[in-house]
Design a protein around this motif. Sequence first.
Motif, PDB file in Angstrom:
ATOM      1  N   ARG A 123       3.131  -9.057   4.162  1.00 11.11           N
ATOM      2  CA  ARG A 123       3.899 -10.206   4.622  1.00 11.11           C
ATOM      3  C   ARG A 123       5.344  -9.831   4.960  1.00 11.11           C
ATOM      4  NH1 ARG A 123       2.532 -15.286   0.590  1.00 11.11           N
ATOM      5  NH2 ARG A 123       0.588 -15.964   1.590  1.00 11.11           N
ATOM      6  N   ALA A 124       5.903  -8.916   4.191  1.00 12.23           N
ATOM      7  CA  ALA A 124       7.299  -8.539   4.377  1.00 12.23           C
ATOM      8  C   ALA A 124       7.496  -7.805   5.700  1.00 12.23           C
ATOM      9  CB  ALA A 124       7.760  -7.669   3.216  1.00 12.23           C
ATOM     10  N   ARG A 125       8.758  -7.610   6.061  1.00  4.50           N
ATOM     11  CA  ARG A 125       9.073  -6.905   7.307  1.00  4.50           C
ATOM     12  C   ARG A 125       8.501  -5.494   7.279  1.00  4.50           C
ATOM     13  NH1 ARG A 125      15.199  -5.848   9.696  1.00  4.50           N
ATOM     14  NH2 ARG A 125      14.564  -4.740  11.601  1.00  4.50           N
ATOM     15  N   TYR A 126       8.576  -4.863   6.109  1.00  2.33           N
ATOM     16  CA  TYR A 126       8.003  -3.533   5.928  1.00  2.33           C
ATOM     17  C   TYR A 126       6.924  -3.616   4.855  1.00  2.33           C
ATOM     18  CZ  TYR A 126      12.239  -2.173   8.414  1.00  2.33           C
ATOM     19  OH  TYR A 126      13.239  -2.066   9.331  1.00  2.33           O
ATOM     20  N   PRO A 127       5.831  -2.885   5.002  1.00  2.68           N
ATOM     21  CA  PRO A 127       4.759  -2.932   3.997  1.00  2.68           C
ATOM     22  C   PRO A 127       5.303  -2.606   2.607  1.00  2.68           C
ATOM     23  CG  PRO A 127       4.050  -1.708   5.944  1.00  2.68           C
ATOM     24  CD  PRO A 127       5.515  -1.950   6.104  1.00  2.68           C
ATOM     25  N   LYS A 128       4.949  -3.443   1.622  1.00  5.89           N
ATOM     26  CA  LYS A 128       5.445  -3.261   0.254  1.00  5.89           C
ATOM     27  C   LYS A 128       4.319  -2.768  -0.647  1.00  5.89           C
ATOM     28  CE  LYS A 128       7.202  -5.812  -3.733  1.00  5.89           C
ATOM     29  NZ  LYS A 128       5.942  -5.614  -4.498  1.00  5.89           N
ATOM     30  N   LEU A 129       4.557  -1.643  -1.286  1.00  5.03           N
ATOM     31  CA  LEU A 129       3.599  -1.085  -2.232  1.00  5.03           C
ATOM     32  C   LEU A 129       3.489  -2.014  -3.438  1.00  5.03           C
ATOM     33  CD1 LEU A 129       2.057   1.701  -2.197  1.00  5.03           C
ATOM     34  CD2 LEU A 129       3.778   2.485  -3.840  1.00  5.03           C
ATOM     35  N   THR A 130       2.276  -2.258  -3.915  1.00  4.29           N
ATOM     36  CA  THR A 130       2.100  -3.107  -5.089  1.00  4.29           C
ATOM     37  C   THR A 130       2.466  -2.347  -6.359  1.00  4.29           C
ATOM     38  OG1 THR A 130      -0.199  -2.477  -5.518  1.00  4.29           O
ATOM     39  CG2 THR A 130       0.173  -4.267  -3.927  1.00  4.29           C
ATOM     40  N   THR A 131       2.676  -3.096  -7.427  1.00  2.00           N
ATOM     41  CA  THR A 131       2.973  -2.463  -8.715  1.00  2.00           C
ATOM     42  C   THR A 131       1.801  -1.598  -9.171  1.00  2.00           C
ATOM     43  OG1 THR A 131       4.440  -4.274  -9.363  1.00  2.00           O
ATOM     44  CG2 THR A 131       3.536  -2.922 -11.139  1.00  2.00           C
ATOM     45  N   ALA A 132       0.581  -2.099  -8.992  1.00  2.00           N
ATOM     46  CA  ALA A 132      -0.609  -1.342  -9.394  1.00  2.00           C
ATOM     47  C   ALA A 132      -0.709  -0.033  -8.623  1.00  2.00           C
ATOM     48  CB  ALA A 132      -1.864  -2.187  -9.173  1.00  2.00           C
ATOM     49  N   ALA A 133      -0.456  -0.087  -7.311  1.00  2.00           N
ATOM     50  CA  ALA A 133      -0.534   1.124  -6.497  1.00  2.00           C
ATOM     51  C   ALA A 133       0.596   2.094  -6.840  1.00  2.00           C
ATOM     52  CB  ALA A 133      -0.491   0.760  -5.015  1.00  2.00           C
ATOM     53  N   ALA A 134       1.777   1.552  -7.136  1.00  2.00           N
ATOM     54  CA  ALA A 134       2.897   2.408  -7.520  1.00  2.00           C
ATOM     55  C   ALA A 134       2.559   3.193  -8.784  1.00  2.00           C
ATOM     56  CB  ALA A 134       4.150   1.563  -7.750  1.00  2.00           C
ATOM     57  N   ALA A 135       1.940   2.511  -9.764  1.00  2.00           N
ATOM     58  CA  ALA A 135       1.568   3.178 -11.011  1.00  2.00           C
ATOM     59  C   ALA A 135       0.475   4.215 -10.784  1.00  2.00           C
ATOM     60  CB  ALA A 135       1.108   2.139 -12.030  1.00  2.00           C
ATOM     61  N   ALA A 136      -0.478   3.890  -9.897  1.00  2.00           N
ATOM     62  CA  ALA A 136      -1.614   4.788  -9.674  1.00  2.00           C
ATOM     63  C   ALA A 136      -1.257   5.977  -8.788  1.00  2.00           C
ATOM     64  CB  ALA A 136      -2.765   4.002  -9.045  1.00  2.00           C
ATOM     65  N   LEU A 137      -0.379   5.760  -7.798  1.00  2.00           N
ATOM     66  CA  LEU A 137      -0.112   6.793  -6.794  1.00  2.00           C
ATOM     67  C   LEU A 137       1.281   7.408  -6.916  1.00  2.00           C
ATOM     68  CD1 LEU A 137      -1.612   4.900  -3.713  1.00  2.00           C
ATOM     69  CD2 LEU A 137      -2.730   6.657  -5.091  1.00  2.00           C
ATOM     70  N   GLY A 138       2.085   6.893  -7.823  1.00  2.00           N
ATOM     71  CA  GLY A 138       3.468   7.356  -7.924  1.00  2.00           C
ATOM     72  C   GLY A 138       3.612   8.841  -8.167  1.00  2.00           C
ATOM     73  N   ARG A 139       2.612   9.440  -8.797  1.00  2.00           N
ATOM     74  CA  ARG A 139       2.701  10.885  -9.079  1.00  2.00           C
ATOM     75  C   ARG A 139       2.686  11.719  -7.805  1.00  2.00           C
ATOM     76  NH1 ARG A 139      -2.559   9.327  -9.844  1.00  2.00           N
ATOM     77  NH2 ARG A 139      -4.229  10.718  -9.110  1.00  2.00           N
ATOM     78  N   PHE A 140       2.252  11.122  -6.691  1.00  2.00           N
ATOM     79  CA  PHE A 140       2.214  11.852  -5.414  1.00  2.00           C
ATOM     80  C   PHE A 140       3.521  11.707  -4.636  1.00  2.00           C
ATOM     81  CE2 PHE A 140      -2.273  10.704  -6.212  1.00  2.00           C
ATOM     82  CZ  PHE A 140      -2.841  11.964  -6.180  1.00  2.00           C
ATOM     83  N   ALA A 141       4.436  10.849  -5.106  1.00  2.00           N
ATOM     84  CA  ALA A 141       5.670  10.573  -4.369  1.00  2.00           C
ATOM     85  C   ALA A 141       6.667  11.714  -4.535  1.00  2.00           C
ATOM     86  CB  ALA A 141       6.285   9.262  -4.847  1.00  2.00           C
ATOM     87  N   GLY A 142       7.465  11.922  -3.482  1.00  2.00           N
ATOM     88  CA  GLY A 142       8.439  13.003  -3.522  1.00  2.00           C
ATOM     89  C   GLY A 142       9.863  12.556  -3.260  1.00  2.00           C
ATOM     90  N   ARG A 143      10.078  11.285  -2.932  1.00  2.00           N
ATOM     91  CA  ARG A 143      11.437  10.810  -2.674  1.00  2.00           C
ATOM     92  C   ARG A 143      11.520   9.302  -2.897  1.00  2.00           C
ATOM     93  NH1 ARG A 143       9.786  12.803   2.445  1.00  2.00           N
ATOM     94  NH2 ARG A 143       9.032  11.178   3.874  1.00  2.00           N
ATOM     95  N   ASN A 144      12.769   8.805  -2.851  1.00  2.00           N
ATOM     96  CA  ASN A 144      13.060   7.394  -3.103  1.00  2.00           C
ATOM     97  C   ASN A 144      12.504   6.943  -4.446  1.00  2.00           C
ATOM     98  OD1 ASN A 144      14.583   6.512  -0.737  1.00  2.00           O
ATOM     99  ND2 ASN A 144      12.722   7.021   0.402  1.00  2.00           N
ATOM    100  N   ILE A 145      12.789   7.758  -5.462  1.00  2.00           N
ATOM    101  CA  ILE A 145      12.434   7.462  -6.842  1.00  2.00           C
ATOM    102  C   ILE A 145      13.721   7.344  -7.643  1.00  2.00           C
ATOM    103  CG2 ILE A 145      11.189   8.243  -8.895  1.00  2.00           C
ATOM    104  CD1 ILE A 145       9.457   9.960  -7.036  1.00  2.00           C
ATOM    105  N   VAL A 146      13.847   6.290  -8.432  1.00  2.00           N
ATOM    106  CA  VAL A 146      15.032   6.077  -9.253  1.00  2.00           C
ATOM    107  C   VAL A 146      14.629   6.189 -10.718  1.00  2.00           C
ATOM    108  CG1 VAL A 146      16.833   4.454  -9.957  1.00  2.00           C
ATOM    109  CG2 VAL A 146      16.129   4.573  -7.552  1.00  2.00           C
ATOM    110  N   ASP A 147      15.178   7.183 -11.404  1.00  2.00           N
ATOM    111  CA  ASP A 147      14.945   7.349 -12.840  1.00  2.00           C
ATOM    112  C   ASP A 147      15.943   6.491 -13.597  1.00  2.00           C
ATOM    113  OD1 ASP A 147      12.809   9.450 -13.313  1.00  2.00           O
ATOM    114  OD2 ASP A 147      14.095  10.492 -11.869  1.00  2.00           O
ATOM    115  N   VAL A 148      15.436   5.614 -14.460  1.00  2.00           N
ATOM    116  CA  VAL A 148      16.307   4.662 -15.149  1.00  2.00           C
ATOM    117  C   VAL A 148      16.415   4.999 -16.636  1.00  2.00           C
ATOM    118  CG1 VAL A 148      15.785   2.821 -13.528  1.00  2.00           C
ATOM    119  CG2 VAL A 148      14.371   3.069 -15.585  1.00  2.00           C
TER     120      VAL A 148
END
Length: 211
Positions: A123-148
């Motif tokens: 629905r958003a202007r840019y496709p938004k990753l769901t929380t479930a997908a972020a948790a499942a696929l986040g290990r494959f990400a290489g950028r735009n990650i914020v460690d809190v």
Amino acid sequence: VWGRERFHPHLERTLRIWPHFNDTGGFYLALLEKCDASGPQPEPVPRVDDPGFPVPSGSHQRPASDAAGAVAAAANRFGFDASAFEGMQFLYKTSHDLYIVADDHRPPRMDERTMGLPLLHLRARYPKLTTAAAAALGRFAGRNIVDVHSDQLAAFLARRPFRVTGRQTAECAGDGYVLVRYLSFILGVGMYRAGAGTVESFFPKRMALSD
């Protein structure tokens, strides 16, 4: 043996998990091993762009090119490794939600709410990753990650915006979606506002923690 019933000995290595003993849902677990490949082989799995794909009642089947474009945009934002979507196929359940299903899973004709992992909200202007997908696929990400740290974690889980430092956002490419990570765990998605130096929490309302 269960009550007066006697089961096959192979069932001794299965497991029943009781909700009242574990404070959870009820489960029954069994690991099946395929021993003989000489029998009848399953039919080829239909893909989302296949005219024979079994679309559940009320679903919206859209061209595979739409799915590819949306997934490419999200993958580019987070620098997903090429292997992130190996063995997956895409399924539209509504006109604005994209799901992923294992490639070897043939979705039966049943309520669409029972199938797949929600991947993107469209629905958003840019496709938004769901929380479930972020948790499942986040290990494959290489950028735009914020460690809190712990204070920022509390704000994120309570759906409150929080300030971030330049060091925390050094790998962020300006305004846009970011994955929020605490220790080694991807918790979900936020919106990074570079000018304000803040991250807006998109943690699901139904899961949010109160202060």
